[in-house]
Design a protein around this motif. Structure first.
Motif, PDB file in Angstrom:
ATOM      1  N   GLN A 144       2.533   6.339  -7.171  1.00  0.00           N
ATOM      2  CA  GLN A 144       1.634   7.313  -7.849  1.00  0.00           C
ATOM      3  C   GLN A 144       2.258   8.867  -7.516  1.00  0.00           C
ATOM      4  O   GLN A 144       2.014   9.558  -8.450  1.00  0.00           O
ATOM      5  CB  GLN A 144       0.231   7.162  -7.355  1.00  0.00           C
ATOM      6  CG  GLN A 144      -0.872   7.863  -8.037  1.00  0.00           C
ATOM      7  CD  GLN A 144      -0.892   7.245  -9.448  1.00  0.00           C
ATOM      8  OE1 GLN A 144      -0.163   6.246  -9.691  1.00  0.00           O
ATOM      9  NE2 GLN A 144      -1.936   7.863 -10.433  1.00  0.00           N
TER      10      GLN A 144
ATOM     11  N   THR B 254       1.269   3.994  -3.161  1.00  0.00           N
ATOM     12  CA  THR B 254       1.358   5.655  -2.849  1.00  0.00           C
ATOM     13  C   THR B 254       2.373   6.222  -3.399  1.00  0.00           C
ATOM     14  O   THR B 254       2.336   7.361  -4.040  1.00  0.00           O
ATOM     15  CB  THR B 254       1.093   6.035  -1.404  1.00  0.00           C
ATOM     16  OG1 THR B 254      -0.119   5.177  -0.720  1.00  0.00           O
ATOM     17  CG2 THR B 254       0.879   7.361  -0.981  1.00  0.00           C
TER      18      THR B 254
ATOM     19  N   ASP C 121      -1.405  -4.199 -11.472  1.00  0.00           N
ATOM     20  CA  ASP C 121      -2.827  -3.970 -11.367  1.00  0.00           C
ATOM     21  C   ASP C 121      -2.885  -2.803 -10.217  1.00  0.00           C
ATOM     22  O   ASP C 121      -3.521  -2.693  -9.296  1.00  0.00           O
ATOM     23  CB  ASP C 121      -3.605  -4.966 -10.648  1.00  0.00           C
ATOM     24  CG  ASP C 121      -3.763  -6.112 -11.747  1.00  0.00           C
ATOM     25  OD1 ASP C 121      -3.923  -5.769 -13.165  1.00  0.00           O
ATOM     26  OD2 ASP C 121      -3.666  -7.405 -11.501  1.00  0.00           O
TER      27      ASP C 121
ATOM     28  N   SER D  46       0.751  -1.098   0.142  1.00  0.00           N
ATOM     29  CA  SER D  46       0.024   0.049   0.133  1.00  0.00           C
ATOM     30  C   SER D  46       0.882   1.241  -0.023  1.00  0.00           C
ATOM     31  O   SER D  46       0.704   2.489  -0.603  1.00  0.00           O
ATOM     32  CB  SER D  46      -0.869   0.068   1.285  1.00  0.00           C
ATOM     33  OG  SER D  46      -1.794   1.128   1.248  1.00  0.00           O
TER      34      SER D  46
ATOM     35  N   GLU E 282      -3.710   0.136 -10.543  1.00  0.00           N
ATOM     36  CA  GLU E 282      -5.108   0.856 -10.613  1.00  0.00           C
ATOM     37  C   GLU E 282      -6.345   0.429  -9.555  1.00  0.00           C
ATOM     38  O   GLU E 282      -6.942   1.328  -9.146  1.00  0.00           O
ATOM     39  CB  GLU E 282      -5.894   0.608 -12.088  1.00  0.00           C
ATOM     40  CG  GLU E 282      -6.498  -0.904 -12.256  1.00  0.00           C
ATOM     41  CD  GLU E 282      -5.378  -1.699 -12.862  1.00  0.00           C
ATOM     42  OE1 GLU E 282      -5.699  -2.900 -13.388  1.00  0.00           O
ATOM     43  OE2 GLU E 282      -4.071  -1.373 -12.698  1.00  0.00           O
ATOM     44  N   GLU E 283      -6.172  -0.882  -9.007  1.00  0.00           N
ATOM     45  CA  GLU E 283      -6.856  -1.227  -7.786  1.00  0.00           C
ATOM     46  C   GLU E 283      -6.702  -0.734  -6.498  1.00  0.00           C
ATOM     47  O   GLU E 283      -7.577  -0.148  -5.775  1.00  0.00           O
ATOM     48  CB  GLU E 283      -6.870  -2.856  -7.739  1.00  0.00           C
ATOM     49  CG  GLU E 283      -7.087  -3.646  -8.963  1.00  0.00           C
ATOM     50  CD  GLU E 283      -6.669  -5.195  -8.719  1.00  0.00           C
ATOM     51  OE1 GLU E 283      -6.323  -5.597  -7.569  1.00  0.00           O
ATOM     52  OE2 GLU E 283      -7.134  -6.021  -9.819  1.00  0.00           O
ATOM     53  N   GLU E 284      -5.248  -0.380  -6.449  1.00  0.00           N
ATOM     54  CA  GLU E 284      -4.771   0.335  -5.261  1.00  0.00           C
ATOM     55  C   GLU E 284      -5.110   1.835  -5.215  1.00  0.00           C
ATOM     56  O   GLU E 284      -5.590   2.393  -4.107  1.00  0.00           O
ATOM     57  CB  GLU E 284      -3.540   0.158  -4.948  1.00  0.00           C
ATOM     58  CG  GLU E 284      -2.966   0.646  -3.501  1.00  0.00           C
ATOM     59  CD  GLU E 284      -3.078  -0.558  -2.314  1.00  0.00           C
ATOM     60  OE1 GLU E 284      -3.409   0.163  -1.434  1.00  0.00           O
ATOM     61  OE2 GLU E 284      -3.064  -1.706  -2.627  1.00  0.00           O
ATOM     62  N   ILE E 285      -5.147   2.389  -6.494  1.00  0.00           N
ATOM     63  CA  ILE E 285      -5.565   3.714  -6.493  1.00  0.00           C
ATOM     64  C   ILE E 285      -6.697   4.397  -6.812  1.00  0.00           C
ATOM     65  O   ILE E 285      -6.887   5.479  -7.078  1.00  0.00           O
ATOM     66  CB  ILE E 285      -4.068   4.304  -7.201  1.00  0.00           C
ATOM     67  CG1 ILE E 285      -4.151   4.154  -8.747  1.00  0.00           C
ATOM     68  CG2 ILE E 285      -2.869   4.239  -6.533  1.00  0.00           C
ATOM     69  CD1 ILE E 285      -3.253   4.663  -9.640  1.00  0.00           C
ATOM     70  N   ASN E 286      -7.582   3.386  -7.177  1.00  0.00           N
ATOM     71  CA  ASN E 286      -8.923   3.636  -7.544  1.00  0.00           C
ATOM     72  C   ASN E 286      -9.039   4.390  -8.966  1.00  0.00           C
ATOM     73  O   ASN E 286      -9.661   5.238  -9.223  1.00  0.00           O
ATOM     74  CB  ASN E 286      -9.751   4.457  -6.315  1.00  0.00           C
ATOM     75  CG  ASN E 286      -9.762   3.642  -5.143  1.00  0.00           C
ATOM     76  OD1 ASN E 286     -10.057   2.370  -5.217  1.00  0.00           O
ATOM     77  ND2 ASN E 286      -9.516   4.280  -3.959  1.00  0.00           N
ATOM     78  N   MET E 287      -8.190   3.867  -9.974  1.00  0.00           N
ATOM     79  CA  MET E 287      -8.217   4.377 -11.171  1.00  0.00           C
ATOM     80  C   MET E 287      -9.146   3.552 -12.170  1.00  0.00           C
ATOM     81  O   MET E 287      -9.154   2.397 -11.892  1.00  0.00           O
ATOM     82  CB  MET E 287      -6.823   4.113 -11.929  1.00  0.00           C
ATOM     83  CG  MET E 287      -6.986   4.744 -13.377  1.00  0.00           C
ATOM     84  SD  MET E 287      -5.096   4.478 -13.890  1.00  0.00           S
ATOM     85  CE  MET E 287      -4.237   5.955 -13.140  1.00  0.00           C
ATOM     86  N   ASN E 288     -10.227   4.243 -12.560  1.00  0.00           N
ATOM     87  CA  ASN E 288     -11.253   3.564 -13.345  1.00  0.00           C
ATOM     88  C   ASN E 288     -11.105   3.237 -14.720  1.00  0.00           C
ATOM     89  O   ASN E 288      -9.885   3.853 -15.170  1.00  0.00           O
ATOM     90  CB  ASN E 288     -12.839   4.485 -13.177  1.00  0.00           C
ATOM     91  CG  ASN E 288     -12.347   5.851 -13.706  1.00  0.00           C
ATOM     92  OD1 ASN E 288     -11.806   5.682 -14.760  1.00  0.00           O
ATOM     93  ND2 ASN E 288     -13.026   6.768 -13.459  1.00  0.00           N
TER      94      ASN E 288
END
Length: 575
Positions: free
Chosen positions: A396, A393, A432, A389, A434-440
């Motif tokens: 990103q 962060t 993946d 996690s 995008e799953e951790e940072i909530n990218m759609n």
């Protein structure tokens, strides 16, 4: 129950010990690498390599000695004395010396028939296109050509550069006579498709033994690689093997070793990044410290360093060159100064924090958390989940560029991002993140749309970069392992945009592999190249320190993976 409790205690103790020490005790002197007086240091090595007795610098350091080290060095001193009046031995005299005192390169590496190879594995049955099936059958057969064992019986102690292992292994091919670390990830993918699980397990066991001995997996199976590793894909190899076989006993036995490798990278390959928004992150980089040329590329490195006048400048160059080899991308404009990114002498790998390395370690952290959770070790599982996690962060915050919609490498010297395209810029999507940072999906598709030209417009695959430097990891070369990353991230994203691009790339990549194989079938038995030219379908890539190699371990593994997973959607383009 007792076994589970024992493993829980063992894993927890491993975590405590490694957290304090950073790695196993056996690895504390790893920075020194190889000190062998013939293969890694000394005047004999320097004399042979600088006289370019062989066209390929790797040839000499792969030659086992016929006699012990002391005798070899005595004979060399006699040769130097006898030729001192003429300025030292010439190339013919050195070659005679080698023929008298050394065996041919690769003498201790022998072909072996893998016990689990069969001519018609099940995956062939689901390939309907007869030409693709013919191609797949031939590539499956290449495991017979590439499987090896080390046999040092009859050789004196310390008389070879190999790192012997117990089980058979698959080599890359041609000049690469030994196993290589990150190549093995894609070789394992292909072996699992070929249902060669015993060979795959043996290779994974070899790596487990190597980590036990050295604390890490070296670049390849030679002692001259002992000062560097490669992208840490061992955990992901084990994941693929366990998913294919459900061999959880192997996972249980191996998990503490996976912890040890992770801790090695966290002790010896980290840097602290402070961002302008007040963030402070621990990230990883390739960072070999050395003041000597690579033995297998001694002439090339020594010549390159000659442009520098100070010892500090030469050490920086040697360290960056060797770190570039550790990255696997040897060499590429990624590692060069951004003000002069076509010149190898500006290489500064140790000043670059790479997106792909940190993405791979993020995936390792997630995977190790899952592994420990499976065995009920919540302490270790939570430790790795927290690490993953925090790294997401950091990735990103440090690497993401909103304007260019890519993740870029960070240069420590300039504190700027390298805004050129490299396939590595997309690795966060492979793991993946995008799953951790909530990218759609819409945000992800915007990345692919922004890069649609480079992803779609080259008939022979996606180039590693868009900069032509005459280095093999730059334009116009396309490498199988990098195509694998992009194909899998595109197809796993599973949007209309990503799937269309993914299908196009699958067809283009399988086609260029097929065309190269088919055009050389009658003359060479069907060649599988290490890399391909993005402009010219079926032709090999180029650049770098050596001619393009045939074989080829990761090329075979990737194409078998694709033919197995996507055969129902593959359509060959024209050659």
């Amino acid at each position: 129950m007792q076994a589970s409790l024992f493993f829980l205690i063992l894993s927890f103790l491993t975590y405590i010990i490694l957290s304090i020490q950073g790695a196993t005790d056996v690895n504390q002197d790893h920075v020194g690498g190889c000190q062998h007086p013939v293969y890694c240091t000394g005047s004999l090595l320097k004399t042979i390599q600088l006289n370019q007795v062989f066209n390929d610098s790797k040839t000499f350091v792969d030659m086992p000695m016929r006699y012990p080290v002391d005798y070899i060095n005595q004979q060399f001193e006699v040769l130097m004395f006898n030729t001192s009046k003429t300025g030292g031995p010439n190339k013919a005299e050195l070659l005679e010396f080698l023929n008298n005192n050394f065996y041919p390169a690769g003498y201790e590496v022998e072909p072996v028939t893998p016990v689990d190879w069969f001519p018609n594995p099940a995956f062939l049955d689901k390939i309907q296109d007869p030409e693709l099936k013919r191609f797949a059958t031939s590539v499956h057969g290449k495991w017979l050509d590439l499987t090896r064992v080390f046999n040092v019986s009859g050789l004196c102690d310390d008389c070879y550069s190999s790192i012997p292992v117990t089980h058979p292994f698959v080599i890359a091919g041609s000049r690469f006579r030994e196993f290589y670390y990150w190549d093995t990830y894609w070789i394992i993918q292909g072996l699992l498709v070929s249902n060669m699980t015993a060979t795959a397990k043996g290779m994974l066991t070899n790596f487990r033994d190597i980590i036990t001995e050295y604390g890490f997996i070296p670049n390849g199976g030679r002692i001259y690689y002992l000062n560097r590793s490669q992208p840490p894909l061992y955990t992901l190899m084990v994941k693929s093997y366990v998913e294919a076989t459900s061999d959880y006993q192997f996972l249980q036995e191996t998990l503490p070793i996976l912890d040890a490798e992770y801790q090695w990278f966290m002790k010896y390959r980290t840097t602290q990044i402070n961002t302008c928004d007040g963030g402070s992150y621990t990230l990883n980089l390739y960072n070999v410290s050395t003041n000597t040329p690579r033995p297998e590329s001694f002439y090339e490195d020594f010549t390159g360093a000659s442009v520098f006048s100070s010892d500090d400048e030469q050490k920086f160059y040697y360290s960056s060159i060797t770190s570039g080899a550790e990255s696997g991308w040897d060499f590429c404009s990624r590692w060069f100064s951004q003000s002069d990114n076509t010149n190898l002498t500006t290489i500064q790998t140790i000043e670059v924090v790479p997106v792909d390395l940190n993405s791979i370690l993020y995936y390792n952290e997630k995977t190790l958390s899952m592994f420990h959770n499976y065995f009920g070790n919540t302490t270790m599982s939570t430790f790795y989940q927290k690490a993953a996690s925090e790294r997401a962060t950091a990735i990103q915050s440090v690497f993401w560029d909103e304007n260019n919609l890519q993740w870029f490498d960070l240069n420590l010297e300039t504190q700027t991002l390298n805004e050129n395209f490299y396939i590595s810029n997309l690795l966060p999507l492979f793991v993946d993140i995008e799953e951790e940072i909530n990218m759609n999906d819409e945000e992800i598709d915007s990345i692919f749309k922004e890069l649609s030209d480079v992803l779609l417009n080259f008939p022979g695959g996606i180039p590693s970069s868009l900069i032509d430097t005459n280095q093999q990891w730059d334009l116009p070369s396309a490498f199988p392992n990098l195509q694998y990353f992009v194909i899998e991230l595109l197809m796993d994203t599973n949007t209309t945009v990503s799937t269309a691009i993914g299908r196009s790339l699958i067809n283009r990549w399988v086609t260029t592999n097929y065309c190269g194989w088919n055009s050389t079938l009658e003359t060479e038995g069907g060649m599988m190249f290490e890399k391909y030219n993005v402009y010219d379908v079926g032709t090999p890539g180029g650049g770098g320190e050596y001619v393009v190699q045939n074989g080829f371990g990761w090329t075979n593994g990737v194409v078998l993976h694709l033919l197995n997973k996507y055969s129902d959607i593959i359509t060959l383009n024209s050659c």
